[in-house]
Scaffold this motif. Structure first.
Motif, PDB file in Angstrom:
ATOM      1  N   ALA A  67       0.825  -1.203   0.000  1.00 20.44           N
ATOM      2  CA  ALA A  67       0.000   0.000   0.000  1.00 20.44           C
ATOM      3  C   ALA A  67       0.858   1.250   0.000  1.00 20.44           C
ATOM      4  CB  ALA A  67      -0.942  -0.016   1.204  1.00 20.44           C
ATOM      5  N   ALA A  68       1.968   1.201   0.725  1.00 16.07           N
ATOM      6  CA  ALA A  68       2.872   2.356   0.742  1.00 16.07           C
ATOM      7  C   ALA A  68       3.500   2.578  -0.628  1.00 16.07           C
ATOM      8  CB  ALA A  68       3.947   2.145   1.801  1.00 16.07           C
ATOM      9  N   ARG A  69       3.889   1.490  -1.297  1.00 16.36           N
ATOM     10  CA  ARG A  69       4.475   1.642  -2.638  1.00 16.36           C
ATOM     11  C   ARG A  69       3.441   2.192  -3.620  1.00 16.36           C
ATOM     12  NH1 ARG A  69       6.596  -3.531  -1.132  1.00 16.36           N
ATOM     13  NH2 ARG A  69       5.117  -4.632  -2.492  1.00 16.36           N
ATOM     14  N   MET A  70       2.214   1.699  -3.533  1.00 23.95           N
ATOM     15  CA  MET A  70       1.168   2.194  -4.414  1.00 23.95           C
ATOM     16  C   MET A  70       0.844   3.656  -4.111  1.00 23.95           C
ATOM     17  SD  MET A  70       0.334   0.072  -6.681  1.00 23.95           S
ATOM     18  CE  MET A  70       0.035  -1.612  -7.193  1.00 23.95           C
ATOM     19  N   ALA A  71       0.924   4.046  -2.850  1.00 25.92           N
ATOM     20  CA  ALA A  71       0.654   5.438  -2.484  1.00 25.92           C
ATOM     21  C   ALA A  71       1.669   6.364  -3.138  1.00 25.92           C
ATOM     22  CB  ALA A  71       0.674   5.590  -0.968  1.00 25.92           C
TER      23      ALA A  71
ATOM     24  N   LEU B 118      -6.565   5.348   0.845  1.00 22.41           N
ATOM     25  CA  LEU B 118      -7.284   6.612   0.692  1.00 22.41           C
ATOM     26  C   LEU B 118      -6.756   7.684   1.631  1.00 22.41           C
ATOM     27  CD1 LEU B 118     -10.862   5.119   0.311  1.00 22.41           C
ATOM     28  CD2 LEU B 118      -9.615   6.385  -1.431  1.00 22.41           C
ATOM     29  N   GLY B 119      -6.079   7.276   2.688  1.00 22.32           N
ATOM     30  CA  GLY B 119      -5.526   8.252   3.613  1.00 22.32           C
ATOM     31  C   GLY B 119      -4.414   9.101   3.035  1.00 22.32           C
ATOM     32  N   VAL B 120      -3.888   8.749   1.873  1.00 22.17           N
ATOM     33  CA  VAL B 120      -2.799   9.526   1.282  1.00 22.17           C
ATOM     34  C   VAL B 120      -3.309  10.812   0.645  1.00 22.17           C
ATOM     35  CG1 VAL B 120      -2.876   8.486  -1.026  1.00 22.17           C
ATOM     36  CG2 VAL B 120      -0.706   9.318  -0.123  1.00 22.17           C
TER      37      VAL B 120
ATOM     38  N   GLY C  33      -4.703  19.012   2.631  1.00 18.05           N
ATOM     39  CA  GLY C  33      -5.363  18.794   3.917  1.00 18.05           C
ATOM     40  C   GLY C  33      -6.871  18.796   3.842  1.00 18.05           C
ATOM     41  N   ARG C  34      -7.447  18.595   2.718  1.00 13.41           N
ATOM     42  CA  ARG C  34      -8.893  18.607   2.560  1.00 13.41           C
ATOM     43  C   ARG C  34      -9.517  17.286   3.002  1.00 13.41           C
ATOM     44  NH1 ARG C  34      -6.812  21.939  -1.276  1.00 13.41           N
ATOM     45  NH2 ARG C  34      -8.024  23.826  -1.810  1.00 13.41           N
TER      46      ARG C  34
ATOM     47  N   GLN D 250     -11.415  -1.000   0.750  1.00  9.83           N
ATOM     48  CA  GLN D 250     -10.914  -0.665   2.079  1.00  9.83           C
ATOM     49  C   GLN D 250     -12.027  -0.455   3.103  1.00  9.83           C
ATOM     50  OE1 GLN D 250      -8.013   2.581   1.670  1.00  9.83           O
ATOM     51  NE2 GLN D 250      -7.457   1.787  -0.359  1.00  9.83           N
ATOM     52  N   GLY D 251     -13.293  -0.568   2.666  1.00  8.85           N
ATOM     53  CA  GLY D 251     -14.412  -0.408   3.582  1.00  8.85           C
ATOM     54  C   GLY D 251     -14.450   0.969   4.226  1.00  8.85           C
ATOM     55  N   ASN D 252     -14.135   2.014   3.481  1.00  7.93           N
ATOM     56  CA  ASN D 252     -14.021   3.365   4.020  1.00  7.93           C
ATOM     57  C   ASN D 252     -15.360   4.090   3.863  1.00  7.93           C
ATOM     58  OD1 ASN D 252     -13.383   6.250   4.256  1.00  7.93           O
ATOM     59  ND2 ASN D 252     -11.246   5.560   4.268  1.00  7.93           N
ATOM     60  N   ALA D 253     -16.089   4.232   4.989  1.00 13.00           N
ATOM     61  CA  ALA D 253     -17.415   4.850   4.946  1.00 13.00           C
ATOM     62  C   ALA D 253     -17.337   6.336   4.622  1.00 13.00           C
ATOM     63  CB  ALA D 253     -18.138   4.631   6.268  1.00 13.00           C
ATOM     64  N   GLU D 254     -16.297   7.038   5.105  1.00 10.65           N
ATOM     65  CA  GLU D 254     -16.185   8.477   4.852  1.00 10.65           C
ATOM     66  C   GLU D 254     -16.085   8.757   3.349  1.00 10.65           C
ATOM     67  OE1 GLU D 254     -13.223  12.273   5.807  1.00 10.65           O
ATOM     68  OE2 GLU D 254     -12.679  10.242   6.449  1.00 10.65           O
TER      69      GLU D 254
END
Length: 556
Positions: free
Chosen positions: A294-298, A357-359, A366-367, A396-400
Motif C-alpha cells: 500500500a505504501a508503494r502504491m501510495a 485513501l488516507g494519502v 489537507g482537505r 478498504q471499507g471506508n465509509a467516509e
C-alpha cells in the motif's frame, strides 16, 4: 388319459430337459440382446441345444431369460442396513409453524407467467424468509418435511444455505441414501465428512496432505474462521507444491480474518508464477492500508495526481504513468488493458484503486474526502479518478469516502459526484451502516423515483427501515397516480413483499380501492394497481402471521 405329443418338424429334434435348462443359462441378457442386434449369422448364440437352428435357440434362450427376469432376482446376501439417522437436539417447531412450513413447501405456483402477478401471494418466495427466521429461533426441522425441503433446495441454489442449516445433521444422512440430494454432500464442509478439531495437529496435517481438494478447502476455511494463523501456516507448508489454480482458491480463503500478520506470506505470493495469484495477493495487500505494498502504491499514485493552485480556484491535475514497469507488475498492476481502453488510464486506475485513501488529504492540501471529491479535475480525468476512488472505498471499507462519492441522494444528477453506475453506488452503500444506508436510498427514491432504485434496494437490510418503507410505498402510489400499468414495477413489488415491514400493511388499506382513472391513463390500470396492492397487503399480513407462529412456545 395319455397326452399325445405334438409332431416334431423334420430336422428339429426335441431337446432333452437337461439341454433346455442349460442352454439359456449360459448367456446373460445383454449377450442375447447383442446377438439379436448383430444377427445369428454374424454372432451365433454362445450356447444352445445341439441340432437347433441358431435363431430358434436364441429365441428359446430369450424366452427363458424373460421368465427368469419376471420371476425376480435370485436370493443374495442381504446388504448392510444403514446406520440410524443422527439425533437433532434442537427444539421442535411449534405446531402452527410446522403446518405453515408444509404449506410453503407444497406451493409450486411460482407466480404467474406474464407481467401480471395476480393478487395471491407467492408462497415459495416467502420460504427463504421463513427459513431465516426459523434458524434464528434455533428450531429443528420436522422429519417428515425433510424430503420436500431438500427437493426445494435442489431446485433453488439460493435456498440451500438456510435450508441445510434448518435441516440439520439428518440432511447429510438422507443425502448419502438418495443420489438426487448429492448437492448436500458438496455443500457440507469436507463433503459431508467430519473435519478434525484444530487442536488435533496430526489429524489436521493428514487431511491437509491426503484429503480431496474439496476437503482441503473446507478445512482451510474452517481453520481460518477460528485460528487464522494456523490456517496460514498450513497453507505455507505446501504452497510451493500446489497447482496454480489450487493456490488461487486457497489464497482467496485468506480474505476471512485478513490482518497485518498475513502480510509476509502475501508479499511472498507477489512473486508467484501465476499472474492470477499475484493479482489476488496484491488485492489483499492493498486492503491493508499499512502494508508495504500500500505504501508503494501510495507513492506511485501520488506522483500522478497533484493540486494546481495557479488558477482562480484549485484544480486536480493528473499525469498518468508513462509505462508499467516490472515493479508495478509485481505489485499486481496488469499491463495489458482490455479492448477499447487506453494503457495510461488503465494503469492510473489500478494505482489509485490500490493506494490507501488516507494519502489523498495530505497530498491535496489537507482537505476532507468530501472536499476532495468536490474539486474539479482537469483534462477529463474526473471520471477515471473518481471511479478508482469508488473501488478503493469499497475494497478498504471506508465509509467516509463512500459518503463523499455517493453525494447527496437528492442531487439533480442521479449518479452523484463520483459513482458512475448503479452497481458502484450499491457497493458504496454496502460500506455504510444499515440505518444510514436505508436513509440514503429513501432520499434517492423520493427524488428520482423507483425506476433506478431496484439495485439499490437490494443492499438494504431486511426488514426495511420505516423511512425507506414509507418512501417505497409513496413512490408506488405516485406511479399509480401517473396512470401507467404496475407491471414495470413488478420487481420492486416483489422486493416489497419480502422486505417491507409488515406494520406497513395498515398504510396500504387506502390504496386497495380502484381509483378513478384519468383520461390519459392506460385502460384498466387502476384495477391492476388495486390488485397489486391487495397482493402486497395480503403478503405482509401473512408474514406477520409467520413471525407470530415461530415465536409461539414449541410443544414440550
Amino acid at each position: 388319459m395319455t397326452a399325445t405329443p405334438a409332431a416334431t418338424p423334420p430336422g428339429n429334434p426335441v431337446p432333452t430337459p437337461a439341454e433346455s435348462s442349460s442352454a439359456p443359462s449360459s448367456a446373460s441378457w445383454e449377450d442375447l440382446v447383442t446377438t439379436a442386434l448383430l444377427g445369428t449369422d454374424r454372432r451365433p448364440p454362445a450356447s444352445g441345444a445341439p441340432g437347433r437352428p441358431a435363431p430358434v435357440a436364441l429365441l428359446d434362450a430369450a424366452a427363458v431369460a424373460t421368465v427368469r427376469r419376471r420371476a425376480g432376482l435370485r436370493p443374495a446376501r442381504a446388504a448392510r442396513r444403514p446406520e440410524r439417522a443422527p439425533e437433532d437436539p434442537r427444539p421442535a417447531l411449534p405446531a402452527a409453524a410446522a403446518r405453515r412450513l408444509a404449506t410453503l413447501l407444497a406451493d409450486r405456483s411460482g407466480g404467474t407467467s406474464g407481467g401480471r402477478r395476480g393478487s395471491s401471494p407467492d408462497l415459495m418466495e416467502l420460504l427463504p424468509q421463513w427459513l431465516a427466521a426459523a434458524n434464528t429461533h434455533g428450531y429443528a426441522a420436522p422429519s417428515h418435511t425433510l424430503p420436500a425441503l431438500l427437493d426445494a433446495a435442489r431446485g433453488r441454489t439460493d435456498l440451500r444455505p438456510a435450508a441445510l442449516a434448518f435441516a440439520g445433521p439428518r440432511a447429510l444422512w438422507l443425502a448419502r441414501l438418495n443420489p438426487d440430494w448429492r448437492f448436500v454432500l458438496r455443500a457440507a464442509p469436507g463433503g459431508g465428512s467430519a473435519l478434525p478439531d484444530a487442536g488435533d495437529a496430526e489429524a489436521v496435517g493428514r487431511l491437509w496432505r491426503e484429503g480431496l481438494f474439496a476437503e482441503r478447502v473446507a478445512l482451510l476455511g474452517s481453520l481460518r474462521s477460528r485460528t487464522p494463523a494456523l490456517a496460514r501456516d498450513l497453507l505455507a507448508s505446501t504452497w510451493a507444491a500446489e497447482r496454480a489454480e489450487d493456490r488461487l482458491m486457497f489464497l482467496d480463503s485468506l480474505r476471512a480474518g485478513l490482518s497485518a500478520d498475513d502480510e509476509p506470506f502475501l508479499e511472498q505470493a507477489l512473486g508467484d508464477r501465476s499472474r492470477n495469484v499475484r493479482t489476488t495477493a496484491a488485492e489483499l495487500l492493498s486492503a491493508l492500508p499499512d502494508s508495504a505494498l500500500a505504501a508503494r502504491m501510495a507513492v506511485r499514485a501520488a506522483a500522478c495526481v497533484a493540486l494546481d493552485r495557479m488558477g482562480d480556484a484549485p484544480v486536480i491535475v493528473v499525469e498518468a504513468p508513462l509505462e508499467c514497469d516490472s515493479g508495478m507488475e509485481r505489485d499486481g498492476v496488469v499491463a495489458a488493458p482490455p479492448a477499447g481502453r487506453g494503457e495510461r488510464s488503465w494503469w492510473l486506475g489500478q494505482l489509485a484503486e490500490a493506494a490507501p485513501l488516507g494519502v489523498w488529504p495530505e497530498r491535496l492540501g489537507g482537505r476532507t474526502a468530501r472536499e476532495i471529491v468536490a474539486l474539479p479535475v482537469a483534462d477529463d480525468w474526473q471520471g477515471e479518478l473518481h471511479a478508482a476512488w469508488c473501488r478503493a472505498a469499497v475494497r478498504q471499507g471506508n465509509a467516509e469516502w463512500s459518503r463523499a462519492l455517493l453525494g447527496s441522494p437528492s442531487a439533480p444528477e442521479a449518479g452523484g459526484p463520483g459513482a458512475v453506475s448503479l452497481a458502484e453506488r450499491a457497493k458504496l452503500l454496502a460500506t455504510l451502516e444499515p440505518a444510514e444506508r436505508a436513509g440514503w436510498v429513501a432520499g434517492f427514491i423520493a427524488t428520482h423515483g423507483l425506476s433506478e432504485a431496484f439495485q439499490l434496494l437490494g443492499v438494504c437490510a431486511v426488514p426495511w427501515a420505516p423511512p425507506l418503507g414509507r418512501a417505497v410505498v409513496d413512490a408506488l402510489n405516485i406511479a399509480r397516480d401517473a396512470g401507467s400499468y404496475p407491471w414495470s414495477f413488478s420487481g420492486v413489488m416483489g422486493l416489497a413483499e419480502r422486505c417491507l415491514d409488515p406494520v406497513e400493511a395498515t398504510r396500504l388499506e387506502a390504496l386497495l380501492a380502484v381509483p378513478d382513472e384519468r383520461e390519459d391513463a392506460a385502460p384498466g390500470a387502476g384495477g391492476y394497481w388495486a390488485e397489486a396492492f391487495q397482493r402486497l397487503a395480503v403478503t405482509l399480513r401473512l408474514r406477520a402471521e409467520m413471525t407470530a407462529e415461530l415465536g409461539a412456545a414449541p410443544p414440550a
